[in-house]
Motif scaffolding. Sequence first.
Motif, PDB file in Angstrom:
ATOM      1  N   ASP A  34       0.276  -1.592  -0.279  1.00  0.00           N
ATOM      2  CA  ASP A  34       0.158   0.123  -0.046  1.00  0.00           C
ATOM      3  C   ASP A  34       0.859   1.559   0.256  1.00  0.00           C
ATOM      4  OD1 ASP A  34      -2.051   1.925   0.569  1.00  0.00           O
ATOM      5  OD2 ASP A  34      -3.384   0.691   1.789  1.00  0.00           O
ATOM      6  N   LYS A  35       0.281   2.132  -0.615  1.00  0.00           N
ATOM      7  CA  LYS A  35       1.199   3.542  -0.998  1.00  0.00           C
ATOM      8  C   LYS A  35       1.184   4.544   0.689  1.00  0.00           C
ATOM      9  CE  LYS A  35       0.395   4.057  -6.265  1.00  0.00           C
ATOM     10  NZ  LYS A  35       0.244   5.036  -6.430  1.00  0.00           N
ATOM     11  N   ALA A  36       0.138   3.589   1.991  1.00  0.00           N
ATOM     12  CA  ALA A  36      -0.050   4.899   1.946  1.00  0.00           C
ATOM     13  C   ALA A  36       1.047   4.173   3.553  1.00  0.00           C
ATOM     14  CB  ALA A  36      -1.415   4.523   3.425  1.00  0.00           C
ATOM     15  N   GLY A  37       1.721   5.003   4.506  1.00  0.00           N
ATOM     16  CA  GLY A  37       2.163   4.366   5.654  1.00  0.00           C
ATOM     17  C   GLY A  37       4.039   4.981   5.445  1.00  0.00           C
ATOM     18  N   PHE A  38       4.293   5.382   4.302  1.00  0.00           N
ATOM     19  CA  PHE A  38       5.736   5.214   4.262  1.00  0.00           C
ATOM     20  C   PHE A  38       5.959   6.956   4.832  1.00  0.00           C
ATOM     21  CE2 PHE A  38       4.447   1.913   1.176  1.00  0.00           C
ATOM     22  CZ  PHE A  38       5.036   1.517   1.733  1.00  0.00           C
ATOM     23  N   GLY A  39       6.401   7.464   4.552  1.00  0.00           N
ATOM     24  CA  GLY A  39       6.483   9.268   5.191  1.00  0.00           C
ATOM     25  C   GLY A  39       6.825   8.860   6.638  1.00  0.00           C
ATOM     26  N   LYS A  40       6.327   8.676   7.505  1.00  0.00           N
ATOM     27  CA  LYS A  40       6.979   8.325   9.455  1.00  0.00           C
ATOM     28  C   LYS A  40       8.174   7.355   8.623  1.00  0.00           C
ATOM     29  CE  LYS A  40       4.969   3.845   9.889  1.00  0.00           C
ATOM     30  NZ  LYS A  40       3.782   3.325  10.320  1.00  0.00           N
ATOM     31  N   HIS A  41       9.142   7.069   7.335  1.00  0.00           N
ATOM     32  CA  HIS A  41       9.921   6.775   7.969  1.00  0.00           C
ATOM     33  C   HIS A  41      10.625   7.150   6.343  1.00  0.00           C
ATOM     34  CE1 HIS A  41       8.800   3.128   9.762  1.00  0.00           C
ATOM     35  NE2 HIS A  41       8.217   2.982   9.352  1.00  0.00           N
ATOM     36  N   LEU A  42       9.938   8.235   6.450  1.00  0.00           N
ATOM     37  CA  LEU A  42      10.925   9.244   5.401  1.00  0.00           C
ATOM     38  C   LEU A  42      12.257   9.704   5.883  1.00  0.00           C
ATOM     39  CD1 LEU A  42      11.159  11.180   2.389  1.00  0.00           C
ATOM     40  CD2 LEU A  42       9.871  12.630   3.884  1.00  0.00           C
ATOM     41  N   PHE A  43      13.432   9.475   5.054  1.00  0.00           N
ATOM     42  CA  PHE A  43      14.753   9.947   5.434  1.00  0.00           C
ATOM     43  C   PHE A  43      15.207   8.901   6.895  1.00  0.00           C
ATOM     44  CE2 PHE A  43      13.816  13.511   2.940  1.00  0.00           C
ATOM     45  CZ  PHE A  43      14.269  13.517   1.588  1.00  0.00           C
ATOM     46  N   ASP A  44      14.973   7.755   6.965  1.00  0.00           N
ATOM     47  CA  ASP A  44      14.243   7.551   8.739  1.00  0.00           C
ATOM     48  C   ASP A  44      16.271   7.721   9.570  1.00  0.00           C
ATOM     49  OD1 ASP A  44      12.167   5.678  10.195  1.00  0.00           O
ATOM     50  OD2 ASP A  44      14.879   4.323  10.186  1.00  0.00           O
ATOM     51  N   GLU A  45      16.986   7.061   8.696  1.00  0.00           N
ATOM     52  CA  GLU A  45      18.138   6.790   9.311  1.00  0.00           C
ATOM     53  C   GLU A  45      19.080   8.732  10.034  1.00  0.00           C
ATOM     54  OE1 GLU A  45      20.904   4.481   6.283  1.00  0.00           O
ATOM     55  OE2 GLU A  45      19.210   3.006   7.187  1.00  0.00           O
ATOM     56  N   TRP A  46      18.041   9.246   8.850  1.00  0.00           N
ATOM     57  CA  TRP A  46      18.719  10.904   9.279  1.00  0.00           C
ATOM     58  C   TRP A  46      18.022  12.169  10.406  1.00  0.00           C
ATOM     59  CZ3 TRP A  46      19.130  12.495   3.936  1.00  0.00           C
ATOM     60  CH2 TRP A  46      20.123  12.163   2.725  1.00  0.00           C
ATOM     61  N   ARG A  47      16.526  10.901  10.052  1.00  0.00           N
ATOM     62  CA  ARG A  47      15.703  11.428  11.685  1.00  0.00           C
ATOM     63  C   ARG A  47      15.349  10.831  12.889  1.00  0.00           C
ATOM     64  NH1 ARG A  47      10.220  10.519   8.599  1.00  0.00           N
ATOM     65  NH2 ARG A  47       8.760  11.643  10.030  1.00  0.00           N
ATOM     66  N   TYR A  48      15.700   9.895  13.312  1.00  0.00           N
ATOM     67  CA  TYR A  48      16.466   9.225  13.955  1.00  0.00           C
ATOM     68  C   TYR A  48      17.124   8.737  14.387  1.00  0.00           C
ATOM     69  CZ  TYR A  48      10.718   8.838  12.886  1.00  0.00           C
ATOM     70  OH  TYR A  48       9.768   9.606  12.173  1.00  0.00           O
ATOM     71  N   LEU A  49      16.878   9.261  15.959  1.00  0.00           N
ATOM     72  CA  LEU A  49      18.857   8.198  16.793  1.00  0.00           C
ATOM     73  C   LEU A  49      18.063   6.970  16.936  1.00  0.00           C
ATOM     74  CD1 LEU A  49      18.598  11.820  19.388  1.00  0.00           C
ATOM     75  CD2 LEU A  49      20.627  10.994  17.197  1.00  0.00           C
ATOM     76  N   GLU A  50      19.371   6.751  17.831  1.00  0.00           N
ATOM     77  CA  GLU A  50      19.067   4.745  17.711  1.00  0.00           C
ATOM     78  C   GLU A  50      17.495   3.903  18.785  1.00  0.00           C
ATOM     79  OE1 GLU A  50      22.414   3.124  18.378  1.00  0.00           O
ATOM     80  OE2 GLU A  50      23.682   4.021  17.988  1.00  0.00           O
ATOM     81  N   ASP A  51      17.679   5.091  19.735  1.00  0.00           N
ATOM     82  CA  ASP A  51      16.791   4.945  20.672  1.00  0.00           C
ATOM     83  C   ASP A  51      15.313   5.021  20.059  1.00  0.00           C
ATOM     84  OD1 ASP A  51      16.294   7.301  20.594  1.00  0.00           O
ATOM     85  OD2 ASP A  51      16.077   8.172  22.609  1.00  0.00           O
ATOM     86  N   ARG A  52      15.229   5.819  18.259  1.00  0.00           N
ATOM     87  CA  ARG A  52      13.691   5.806  17.722  1.00  0.00           C
ATOM     88  C   ARG A  52      13.083   7.790  17.920  1.00  0.00           C
ATOM     89  NH1 ARG A  52      14.236   4.716  13.078  1.00  0.00           N
ATOM     90  NH2 ARG A  52      12.012   4.896  12.851  1.00  0.00           N
ATOM     91  N   SER A  53      14.339   8.296  19.257  1.00  0.00           N
ATOM     92  CA  SER A  53      13.718   9.598  19.382  1.00  0.00           C
ATOM     93  C   SER A  53      13.871  10.840  18.292  1.00  0.00           C
ATOM     94  CB  SER A  53      14.427   9.563  20.582  1.00  0.00           C
ATOM     95  OG  SER A  53      15.894   9.863  20.257  1.00  0.00           O
TER      96      SER A  53
END
Length: 193
Positions: A34-53
């Motif tokens: 499904d196309k929906a739901g990918f936005g929360k992972h956009l640039f994931d490795e840059w947007r989040y720290l190791e603890d997902r904050s």
Amino acid sequence: MEKFTVYTGKTVPLMNDNIDTDQIIPKGFLKQVDKAGFGKHLFDEWRYLEDRSENPAFILNAPERKEATILISGENFGSGSSREHAAWAIQDYGFKAVIAGSYSDIFYMNALKNGLLPIQLSQSVRDTLSHLPADQSITIDLPKQEVRTPDACYGFSIDPTWKEKLVEGLDDISITLGYEDKITSYEKKMPTY
């Protein structure tokens, strides 16, 4: 597909060159169809720290940039694999357009086919746009092929066929459905076996 005619929104600059599709949406998040739901992972490795904050140093996480819907970027945007998910993630996050110096051919086509407008502008124009205040909106006028700020107007090129498709909100399926009567007529003439 949603029509794209004239759009006004805030910008966020991510001026890196060679942002590839794995940086846009890492391969570990490609398991859904499904196309929906990918936005929360956009640039994931840059947007989040190791603890997902949220990484406070990444510009998309800056409170004043949360409402941005136009991404300003560097050269060779969307290089790497051919995953259509990259365009889906950018749109699902809320971006309506990307303004970059150049694009990989596959990403460019994936963006257009999904109604995400990829605009190509020079380095000097992108530098100007990247320095706009966070609360400053710009306007993209696709029929006139212009990007406007309160102080300037910048023209851009787009293939006339793709321009028409975006302005009319036509994707491949809706274009095919426009021939539904002819398809039905042809099918009625087909022999049954």
